[in-house]
Design a protein around this motif. Structure first.
Motif, PDB file in Angstrom:
ATOM      1  N   LEU A  56       0.812  -1.215   0.000  1.00 26.50           N
ATOM      2  CA  LEU A  56       0.000   0.000   0.000  1.00 26.50           C
ATOM      3  C   LEU A  56       0.842   1.261   0.000  1.00 26.50           C
ATOM      4  O   LEU A  56       0.381   2.334  -0.388  1.00 26.50           O
ATOM      5  N   ASN A  57       2.081   1.111   0.437  1.00 28.38           N
ATOM      6  CA  ASN A  57       2.947   2.284   0.475  1.00 28.38           C
ATOM      7  C   ASN A  57       3.718   2.514  -0.813  1.00 28.38           C
ATOM      8  O   ASN A  57       4.452   3.498  -0.912  1.00 28.38           O
ATOM      9  N   MET A  58       3.549   1.624  -1.786  1.00 30.06           N
ATOM     10  CA  MET A  58       4.288   1.827  -3.029  1.00 30.06           C
ATOM     11  C   MET A  58       3.375   1.701  -4.236  1.00 30.06           C
ATOM     12  O   MET A  58       2.870   0.618  -4.541  1.00 30.06           O
ATOM     13  N   GLU A  59       3.177   2.825  -4.892  1.00 31.81           N
ATOM     14  CA  GLU A  59       2.247   2.852  -6.017  1.00 31.81           C
ATOM     15  C   GLU A  59       2.882   2.511  -7.353  1.00 31.81           C
ATOM     16  O   GLU A  59       2.199   2.178  -8.308  1.00 31.81           O
ATOM     17  N   ALA A  60       4.200   2.618  -7.404  1.00 33.16           N
ATOM     18  CA  ALA A  60       4.851   2.542  -8.710  1.00 33.16           C
ATOM     19  C   ALA A  60       4.806   1.161  -9.357  1.00 33.16           C
ATOM     20  O   ALA A  60       4.661   1.040 -10.565  1.00 33.16           O
ATOM     21  N   ARG A  61       4.909   0.137  -8.540  1.00 31.45           N
ATOM     22  CA  ARG A  61       4.903  -1.224  -9.094  1.00 31.45           C
ATOM     23  C   ARG A  61       4.617  -2.221  -7.988  1.00 31.45           C
ATOM     24  O   ARG A  61       4.760  -1.909  -6.808  1.00 31.45           O
ATOM     25  N   PRO A  62       4.227  -3.431  -8.355  1.00 31.41           N
ATOM     26  CA  PRO A  62       3.988  -4.441  -7.311  1.00 31.41           C
ATOM     27  C   PRO A  62       5.306  -4.866  -6.682  1.00 31.41           C
ATOM     28  O   PRO A  62       6.352  -4.762  -7.308  1.00 31.41           O
ATOM     29  N   ILE A  63       5.254  -5.344  -5.464  1.00 30.19           N
ATOM     30  CA  ILE A  63       6.493  -5.802  -4.835  1.00 30.19           C
ATOM     31  C   ILE A  63       6.811  -7.242  -5.224  1.00 30.19           C
ATOM     32  O   ILE A  63       7.953  -7.675  -5.180  1.00 30.19           O
ATOM     33  N   GLU A  64       5.796  -7.976  -5.621  1.00 31.77           N
ATOM     34  CA  GLU A  64       6.030  -9.359  -6.056  1.00 31.77           C
ATOM     35  C   GLU A  64       5.116  -9.672  -7.226  1.00 31.77           C
ATOM     36  O   GLU A  64       3.956  -9.240  -7.237  1.00 31.77           O
ATOM     37  N   THR A  65       5.652 -10.429  -8.176  1.00 32.67           N
ATOM     38  CA  THR A  65       4.853 -10.884  -9.307  1.00 32.67           C
ATOM     39  C   THR A  65       5.093 -12.368  -9.487  1.00 32.67           C
ATOM     40  O   THR A  65       6.239 -12.817  -9.484  1.00 32.67           O
ATOM     41  N   TYR A  66       4.029 -13.122  -9.605  1.00 35.90           N
ATOM     42  CA  TYR A  66       4.156 -14.569  -9.797  1.00 35.90           C
ATOM     43  C   TYR A  66       3.472 -14.962 -11.098  1.00 35.90           C
ATOM     44  O   TYR A  66       2.342 -14.536 -11.364  1.00 35.90           O
ATOM     45  N   GLN A  67       4.147 -15.779 -11.871  1.00 39.83           N
ATOM     46  CA  GLN A  67       3.578 -16.244 -13.137  1.00 39.83           C
ATOM     47  C   GLN A  67       2.655 -17.431 -12.873  1.00 39.83           C
ATOM     48  O   GLN A  67       3.074 -18.425 -12.306  1.00 39.83           O
ATOM     49  N   VAL A  68       1.437 -17.292 -13.278  1.00 35.84           N
ATOM     50  CA  VAL A  68       0.499 -18.391 -13.052  1.00 35.84           C
ATOM     51  C   VAL A  68       0.598 -19.420 -14.173  1.00 35.84           C
ATOM     52  O   VAL A  68       0.734 -20.608 -13.928  1.00 35.84           O
ATOM     53  N   HIS A  69       0.507 -18.936 -15.392  1.00 38.51           N
ATOM     54  CA  HIS A  69       0.624 -19.843 -16.545  1.00 38.51           C
ATOM     55  C   HIS A  69       1.184 -19.063 -17.722  1.00 38.51           C
ATOM     56  O   HIS A  69       0.471 -18.793 -18.699  1.00 38.51           O
ATOM     57  N   ASP A  70       2.471 -18.746 -17.609  1.00 39.58           N
ATOM     58  CA  ASP A  70       3.095 -17.928 -18.634  1.00 39.58           C
ATOM     59  C   ASP A  70       3.147 -18.635 -19.982  1.00 39.58           C
ATOM     60  O   ASP A  70       3.286 -17.986 -21.012  1.00 39.58           O
ATOM     61  N   TYR A  71       3.014 -19.967 -19.971  1.00 44.10           N
ATOM     62  CA  TYR A  71       3.035 -20.714 -21.239  1.00 44.10           C
ATOM     63  C   TYR A  71       1.852 -20.353 -22.131  1.00 44.10           C
ATOM     64  O   TYR A  71       1.810 -20.722 -23.294  1.00 44.10           O
ATOM     65  N   LEU A  72       0.899 -19.633 -21.592  1.00 47.15           N
ATOM     66  CA  LEU A  72      -0.241 -19.211 -22.414  1.00 47.15           C
ATOM     67  C   LEU A  72       0.049 -17.936 -23.207  1.00 47.15           C
ATOM     68  O   LEU A  72      -0.738 -17.546 -24.064  1.00 47.15           O
ATOM     69  N   ARG A  73       1.190 -17.314 -22.898  1.00 51.41           N
ATOM     70  CA  ARG A  73       1.479 -16.033 -23.538  1.00 51.41           C
ATOM     71  C   ARG A  73       1.533 -16.144 -25.054  1.00 51.41           C
ATOM     72  O   ARG A  73       1.138 -15.223 -25.782  1.00 51.41           O
ATOM     73  N   SER A  74       2.025 -17.282 -25.538  1.00 48.90           N
ATOM     74  CA  SER A  74       2.113 -17.427 -26.991  1.00 48.90           C
ATOM     75  C   SER A  74       0.789 -17.896 -27.593  1.00 48.90           C
ATOM     76  O   SER A  74       0.669 -18.020 -28.811  1.00 48.90           O
TER      77      SER A  74
END
Lengths: 467, 241
Positions: A329-347
């Motif tokens: 909540l104290n940082m608006e610029a970007r998330p502190i953590e990002t997790y890929q759920v199913h990146d294989y779907l990107r293509s």
């Protein structure tokens, strides 16, 4: 033995993620309700929302047919200390009925979009359930005693012949079979032109908010004929519409703060003390776009489908099509953590756009200690991410792979290259089997997973307490 | 075509030619894909009119995708052999009104030959939009409505600008519903057309004023209740039969 996505076996000390699941399996296979004027083409028992109450004793599910089913956890039996309380059906009722909007010549679906429990204030339980247009407050009470020994009425309730009454008796309460009674206490109607996507009870326990695509309203739980509009993003000209509200939630502790997410991937934290109409956000959380990943689908996959405050109130969890993100909540610029759920779907985004899967709205959940986050995926897979160890696991909710008391086997999706025996290739994923709704018990390692029309409840018997 | 002619010459400049050729092919396949994405999106937008009530979020996202494509197509309006990676970016200098683009396409319709999609990529943005017409539409099996008997008569309703789509999302026009449902084979056809037919006939005084207010005031007012009661009654009878 549990392995992570990377194929590295977990060391035995992480046995808590052995998740020896005692499976309580409830499946709903009610037939399609024929003869209903506007019966939906798809089975009415597709589960559309799952929610634990504040103690975790009760679990409510809503379905496409407008029904609510509440499960209750059986108290632990002293005889079998290892068999922790399992969930059984407690009550079933019809919350919403299909309606017809005559002015627009459109159906109003009876599908339950969200259920939220009110904090328990007396012996009764209360919950809010909503479809696209109307929110209802339901009160659930138990009756396990009934008075017997009336003077004027007999056992069946018929009036006695007064001449047979020779003495007076005091009626006594005798135990009876438990009866669960559900009654609608309030109906909050006509507050929304667009479809309601979220409801959230305020920590003050007196008010709650409901959000549709363009507006958010604040209600008092006792007042049904009035609501206050606190957010309105409808443009003067509907032609200029480019962004909608996708989810919203009150802060768990600060009754003046709430957050709402948008289809453009932004989060807005609003303070109700600032103004009556909170169109101006206090904080805007937005991650700058990655130019290397940009495509025509970038905006669609950035649309936030769910937002949840952590139990601590310090963080927010968001789900977009391919990732879950933790924001401070104290940082608006970007998330502190990002997790890929199913990146294989990107293509595969183009195909997923074609078959509309790209618009699927997955929910996300925190565990009670905010150390693990969970979300659903396709092929009846769901994913868990441990924020501390950075380990993650993919599990499957299906009858075939889950027998009672069996350990849930981790699954793996392979994207070409080395393929192990039980791996599933991306192309064999079943996109009709999607886990959109998941819930985590507020205190223990018990999760509820809705897989189309089946509800799975998994319990971690090895480590029931949160770490 | 330019490419084929060069290939046959086959003298000395081969490498350059092949490089340019590869570039051309990549770009034209990109344009193909982009075009097909545009067509798909427009069909999706049309399709969502026929459902229960269009999912606004989905419609907005599709509409934004259409806008992006159209922006990009106007940006690189004249065909040029750009490097493939540059084609992926969509510089957002200027937001072009979608209505203008769509209108331009319709105006050019008469002049535009019925193109097969395999060729014709040297033409400008206007003819890029031409194939959006019925040549593409019947290819989408999911839209049974669009398995048209005569592509001509339904073309008018197909070419709605995004503006119109959003307007109609707001205030449903029963007569437009009838038109959309005219070819539908679904089991709800009879009930729906009967109901909309009823709506057309049974829209007396008290409700007329409310129609215009529909977006602003959610829900019918009390003055409509007697008429709704009648409708309820009739619907009950219909349903029972």
């Amino acid at each position: 033995m549990l392995v992570t996505e990377g194929g590295v076996p977990l060391v035995p000390t992480c046995k808590k993620w052995g998740l020896e699941m005692g499976l309580s399996f409830f499946s709903k296979h009610l037939p399609i309700q024929e003869g209903q004027p506007w019966a939906s083409k798809t089975p009415a028992d597709i589960i559309s929302t799952v929610e634990f109450n504040h103690t975790g004793e009760l679990l409510a599910t809503g379905d496409k047919g407008g029904r609510v089913v509440i499960f209750q956890r059986e108290p632990e039996s002293k005889n079998a200390p290892h068999s922790q309380g399992e969930y059984d059906v407690y009550s079933t009722f019809q919350s919403h009925e299909p309606e017809f909007d005559y002015l627009k010549s459109l159906e109003i679906e009876e599908k339950i979009n969200k259920i939220k429990w009110l904090p328990q204030q007396n012996a009764a339980h209360s919950l809010l359930s909503t479809n696209d247009k109307t929110i209802k407050l339901w009160k659930i009470t138990e009756r396990d005693k009934r008075p017997e020994g009336y003077n004027l009425k007999d056992e069946e309730g018929k009036l006695k012949d007064l001449s047979t009454v020779t003495s007076l008796q005091v009626p006594v309460l005798k135990p009876m079979d438990l009866m669960v009674e559900v009654s609608p206490r309030r109906i909050f109607a006509n507050g929304h032109t667009y479809h309601i996507n979220s409801i959230s009870v305020n920590s003050d326990c007196e008010t709650y908010m409901s959000a549709d695509d363009l507006r958010i309203n604040l209600w008092h739980l006792a007042i049904t004929d009035r609501s206050f509009n606190i957010v309105d993003i409808k443009p003067a000209n509907m032609e200029d519409l480019t962004e909608v509200i996708t989810a919203s939630e009150f802060h768990p502790h600060h009754c003046n703060l709430f957050v709402y997410s948008s289809s453009k991937g932004s989060l807005r934290l609003c303070d109700m003390r600032a103004a009556a109409l909170c169109d101006k956000h206090s904080k805007l959380f937005e991650e700058p776009e990655d130019p290397s990943n940009r495509s025509f689908f970038s905006e669609i996959i950035s649309s936030v489908s769910d937002v949840k405050f952590s139990h601590s109130g310090r963080y927010m969890l968001t789900r977009d099509y391919l990732t879950v993100k933790v924001w401070d909540l104290n940082m608006e610029a970007r998330p502190i953590e990002t997790y890929q759920v199913h990146d294989y779907l990107r293509s595969k985004l183009c195909s997923l756009y074609e078959n509309d899967c790209i618009f699927d709205k997955f929910e996300c959940a925190w565990n009670g200690s905010d150390s693990v986050i969970m979300t659903g995926a396709y092929n009846n897979f769901f994913r868990m991410f441990d924020r501390n160890t950075k380990r993650d696991v993919t599990l499957e909710a299906s009858r075939e792979s889950s027998k009672p008391r069996a350990v849930l086997k981790p699954r793996r999706v392979c994207v070409g290259g080395k393929r192990r025996r039980d791996d599933i290739s991306v192309d064999s994923l079943d996109f009709t089997k999607k886990i959109l709704h998941t819930a985590w018990h507020p205190a223990e390692n018990i999760i509820a997973i809705a897989a189309t029309n089946n509800l799975y409840i998994f319990q971690d018997k090895v480590n029931s307490d949160m770490h | 075509m330019f490419a084929r002619g060069l290939k046959r010459k086959c003298v000395g400049h081969e490498e350059d030619v092949e490089g340019a050729l590869a570039g051309l092919k990549t770009v034209s396949s990109y344009s193909l894909q982009r075009q097909s994405l545009l067509d798909m999106s427009l069909v999706k937008l049309q399709l969502c009119h026929m459902l229960v009530e269009p999912n606004l979020c989905r419609s907005v996202l599709i509409a934004n995708t259409v806008r992006q494509i159209q922006e990009e197509m106007t940006q690189d309006g004249t065909w040029r052999a750009v490097a493939p990676q540059a084609a992926g970016r969509a510089p957002l200098d200027r937001l072009v009104s979608t209505e203008i683009l769509c209108r331009a396409a319709w105006e050019q319709e008469g002049a535009c030959p019925a193109p097969g999609l395999g060729d014709g990529h040297t033409q400008g943005p206007v003819s890029d939009l031409c194939p959006v017409t019925s040549a593409q539409a019947p290819r989408h099996p999911q839209s049974s409505v669009w398995e048209m008997d005569g592509p001509r008569e339904n073309r008018g309703s197909f070419h709605k600008s995004l503006d119109q789509i959003f307007e109609t999302l707001e205030t449903k026009n029963p007569s437009c519903m009838e038109e959309l449902f005219s070819d539908v084979d679904s089991p709800y056809y009879d009930l729906d057309t009967v109901l909309t037919g009823m709506m057309g006939g049974a829209r007396p005084g008290p409700c007329e004023g409310l129609e215009g207010l529909a977006p602003a005031t959610p829900g019918p007012s009390a003055s409509c209740k007697s008429d709704l009661g009648e409708l309820d009654h009739v619907v009950e009878i219909l349903v029972e039969t």
